[in-house]
Design an enzyme around this catalytic site. Structure first.
Site, PDB file in Angstrom:
ATOM      1  N   ASP A 284       0.847  -1.193   0.000  1.00  0.00           N
ATOM      2  CA  ASP A 284       0.000   0.000   0.000  1.00  0.00           C
ATOM      3  C   ASP A 284       0.885   1.247   0.000  1.00  0.00           C
ATOM      4  OD1 ASP A 284      -1.831   1.995   0.563  1.00  0.00           O
ATOM      5  OD2 ASP A 284      -2.109   1.387   2.660  1.00  0.00           O
TER       6      ASP A 284
ATOM      7  N   ASP B  28      -2.097  -1.002  -3.604  1.00  0.00           N
ATOM      8  CA  ASP B  28      -2.286  -0.257  -4.847  1.00  0.00           C
ATOM      9  C   ASP B  28      -1.144  -0.548  -5.823  1.00  0.00           C
ATOM     10  OD1 ASP B  28      -0.199   1.363  -3.744  1.00  0.00           O
ATOM     11  OD2 ASP B  28      -1.717   2.526  -2.665  1.00  0.00           O
TER      12      ASP B  28
ATOM     13  N   ASP C 156     -10.961 -15.727 -15.318  1.00  0.00           N
ATOM     14  CA  ASP C 156     -11.831 -16.007 -14.180  1.00  0.00           C
ATOM     15  C   ASP C 156     -12.979 -16.931 -14.583  1.00  0.00           C
ATOM     16  OD1 ASP C 156     -12.464 -15.121 -11.371  1.00  0.00           O
ATOM     17  OD2 ASP C 156     -14.343 -14.563 -12.337  1.00  0.00           O
TER      18      ASP C 156
ATOM     19  N   GLU D 290      -9.075 -20.479 -15.076  1.00  0.00           N
ATOM     20  CA  GLU D 290      -9.542 -20.983 -13.786  1.00  0.00           C
ATOM     21  C   GLU D 290     -10.768 -21.827 -14.090  1.00  0.00           C
ATOM     22  OE1 GLU D 290     -11.612 -19.565  -9.620  1.00  0.00           O
ATOM     23  OE2 GLU D 290     -12.152 -18.727 -11.542  1.00  0.00           O
TER      24      GLU D 290
HETATM   25  C1  GLC Z   1     -13.323 -16.717  -9.325  1.00  0.00           C
HETATM   26  C2  GLC Z   1     -12.454 -15.833  -8.479  1.00  0.00           C
HETATM   27  C3  GLC Z   1     -13.201 -15.510  -7.234  1.00  0.00           C
HETATM   28  C4  GLC Z   1     -14.468 -14.774  -7.596  1.00  0.00           C
HETATM   29  C5  GLC Z   1     -15.297 -15.568  -8.589  1.00  0.00           C
HETATM   30  C6  GLC Z   1     -16.360 -14.721  -9.227  1.00  0.00           C
HETATM   31  O1  GLC Z   1     -13.574 -17.946  -8.733  1.00  0.00           O
HETATM   32  O2  GLC Z   1     -11.222 -16.439  -8.252  1.00  0.00           O
HETATM   33  O3  GLC Z   1     -12.433 -14.755  -6.340  1.00  0.00           O
HETATM   34  O4  GLC Z   1     -15.237 -14.553  -6.452  1.00  0.00           O
HETATM   35  O5  GLC Z   1     -14.508 -16.053  -9.636  1.00  0.00           O
HETATM   36  O6  GLC Z   1     -15.779 -13.800 -10.107  1.00  0.00           O
END
Ligand code: GLC
Length: 554
Positions: free
Chosen positions: A22, A30, A208, A272
């Site tokens: 920070d 940041d 994501d 992910e």
């Molecule tokens: C993914 C992210 C998580 C978020 C979710 C919704 O799993 O890693 O942190 O809450 O997506 O975007």
């Protein structure tokens, strides 16, 4: 395209911008803070960083609710700060990956605001998933889907004329409406975002919820709750549908178009994708799709040698047909830090990963740290790429006694205070043991309270200290660059039920042996073996104690 392909064995460090450094002292990390601390990562010996979202956002889901994909939230800085960060990282030979959140935007995104004030059936509504409700007066949600954060995945709106209106889908928080990916405008817009960040120098993207964009036509009811531990994720109508792969084929063409002939400069994508079985996950890394997907099966494996072995074996085999490499990870901003997770016997299942609080069973901190160090020592020897989560190199435990009043993760509220959420792994980094906020920023302010043990584990308390977790990571990463096991081939070695042992080929062609004692009695080391690195102390006579791993030159 270059044959080197840096990402195949890269070690990539996840920075959670809210919690790393920070600069302005407001208690929230940041971008200038990150830039100032980048030399630490160059010294640590990682190849790249991945930054969780720092875009304009109301922060209802810590930035995973994006209101403007192509601007920086004032809490984190400015676009000029993002440029400076990327430039500095490149000077330090660190690549930069940014997060892209394609499944949903924030409800404050201009498109969603337009959708709310537009008519049902309009082009503005068609960018999201709006449907009429069921039942008399459309008062029931369009189907039975649940939000991952708890409660229905549908929210009813009030139309511009004040009447009760349509419903929109949100697989996550109510302020995270899902885009309709069958609408080409959505794909075009997201492609512009990819280009925007690559034009600014980004070396790649972490995607994501990469498996959620396409839903089954007609949005049928789901048979079961969409838990993340189902056998076949694609049996549920909102996850891992075949059409999602077309999205990534298109994206791969875009990232490939940024490749520079003769330079090891691929722009990459890591998905992910909480997808089961592992073969389904591997489909995301076919040669014309993503470069990587996080191997969550490994992350969720219990600390039991045969299970770890079966898991690693299946993971390596699953990607083989696609000429892809595996991508290992033990911690991130959504799960209990592995120094705490592995302190439970047995290791908690996936849903219990969502937080620990006062009154919950607490992990055995010493066992957890010992196993975490041993697990990382194994991970960093495996063929493929690895992701580290900020602070794991300090052996940081989960903040497991965070008071519920301090919690900020929407999971806590949305679950009706039944699931504690992910704040415990998001607590700001300790840099200096004696400074206010342990050096996180220039003031005592920290958006989540730091447990006192974080002071003892601060960077300055571990740097240069033999045997510290930080020095273990530095040694592992230095050796990894030298020996390149990430590019090697793995051959299992049988040393009994409680050992995980394998040979992995190194850059010189010679093999290195990796042995982990997973909860067993002393394990003798091979005669004449040279210990390159050990996750903990060992006994020259008796060998390797429980929950300890070594890399050996045999
Ligand atoms: C993914 C992210 C998580 C978020 C979710 C919704 O799993 O890693 O942190 O809450 O997506 O975007």
């Amino acid at each position: 395209m270059s044959q080197q392909q840096w990402w195949r064995d890269a070690v990539i460090y996840q920075i959670y911008p809210r919690s790393w450094a920070d600069a302005n002292g407001d208690g929230m990390g940041d971008l200038p803070g990150i830039t100032s601390r980048l030399p630490y990562l160059a010294e640590l010996g990682v190849d790249a960083v991945w930054l969780s979202p720092f875009y304009t956002s109301p922060q209802n889901d810590a930035g995973y609710d994006v209101a403007d994909y192509r601007d920086v939230d004032p809490r984190f800085g400015t676009l000029a700060d993002a440029d400076a960060l990327i430039t500095r990282a490149h000077e330090l030979r660190l690549r930069v990956m940014v997060d892209i959140v394609p499944n949903h935007s924030s409800s404050e995104h201009v498109w969603f605001r337009e959708a709310l004030s537009a008519e049902p059936g309009s082009a503005a509504r068609a960018r999201y998933i709006f449907r009429d409700g069921r039942g008399p007066d459309g008062g029931e949600p369009p189907n039975n889907w649940k939000s991952t954060f708890g409660g229905s995945a549908w929210e009813r709106i009030t139309e511009a004329d004040g009447s009760p209106g349509q419903w929109y889908l949100h697989l996550f928080d109510v302020t995270q409406p899902d885009f309709d990916w069958t609408n080409s405008e959505v794909g075009d817009e997201m492609e512009q975002t990819l280009r925007f960040w690559m034009d600014r120098g980004a070396d790649g993207f972490r995607i994501d919820v990469a498996h959620s964009l396409i839903k089954v036509d007609g949005l049928p009811d789901a048979d079961a709750q969409h838990e993340m531990n189902v056998q076949n994720t694609s049996d549920l109508p909102m996850w891992d549908q075949p059409g999602v792969h077309d999205v990534y084929r298109r994206w791969r063409k875009v990232t490939d178009s940024y490749a520079v002939e003769g330079e090891d400069a691929d722009r990459i994508m890591c998905g992910e994708a909480w997808v089961t079985p592992i073969e389904a996950m591997a489909r995301y890394v076919r040669p014309d799709e993503l470069h990587q997907t996080f191997n969550f099966a490994f992350l969720m494996s219990p600390w039991i040698a045969p299970e770890l072995k079966a898991n690693i074996d299946a993971s390596l085999k699953a990607v083989e047909p696609h000429s892809a490499t595996q991508t290992w990870v033990l911690s991130n901003h959504d799960v209990i830090r592995h120094a705490s997770r592995l302190g439970f016997d047995p290791v908690p299942g996936p849903l219990q990963m969502f937080g620990i609080g006062v009154g919950d069973p607490q992990p055995d901190a010493a066992a957890g740290l010992r196993r975490a160090r041993a697990a990382t020592t194994v991970m960093l020897a495996l063929p493929g790429s690895s992701y580290l989560y900020q602070g794991e190199e300090l052996g940081l435990p989960e903040a497991t006694e965070l008071l519920d009043e301090a919690r900020q993760d929407p999971v806590w509220e949305k679950s009706g205070h039944t699931v504690r959420g992910r704040d415990g792994c998001r607590v700001p980094m300790p840099w200096e043991g004696d400074a206010p906020s342990y050096g996180f920023g220039p003031t005592a302010s920290s958006w989540l309270p730091q447990p006192p043990v974080y002071g003892d584990l601060a960077v300055d308390r571990q740097a240069g200290v033999e045997g510290s977790t930080l020095e273990l990571y530095r040694t592992l990463l230095r050796l990894r660059r030298e020996l390149r096991p990430g590019r090697g081939q793995l051959t299992w070695v049988d040393l009994g039920e409680s050992a995980l042992a394998f040979d992995v080929s190194t850059a010189s062609g010679a093999s290195m042996r990796v042995i982990a004692n997973v909860g067993g009695e002393f394990l003798p080391l091979p005669n004449g073996a040279e210990v390159l690195v050990a996750s903990g102390e060992f006994d020259a006579e008796k060998g390797l104690p429980t929950d300890t791993s070594v890399w050996l030159r045999v």
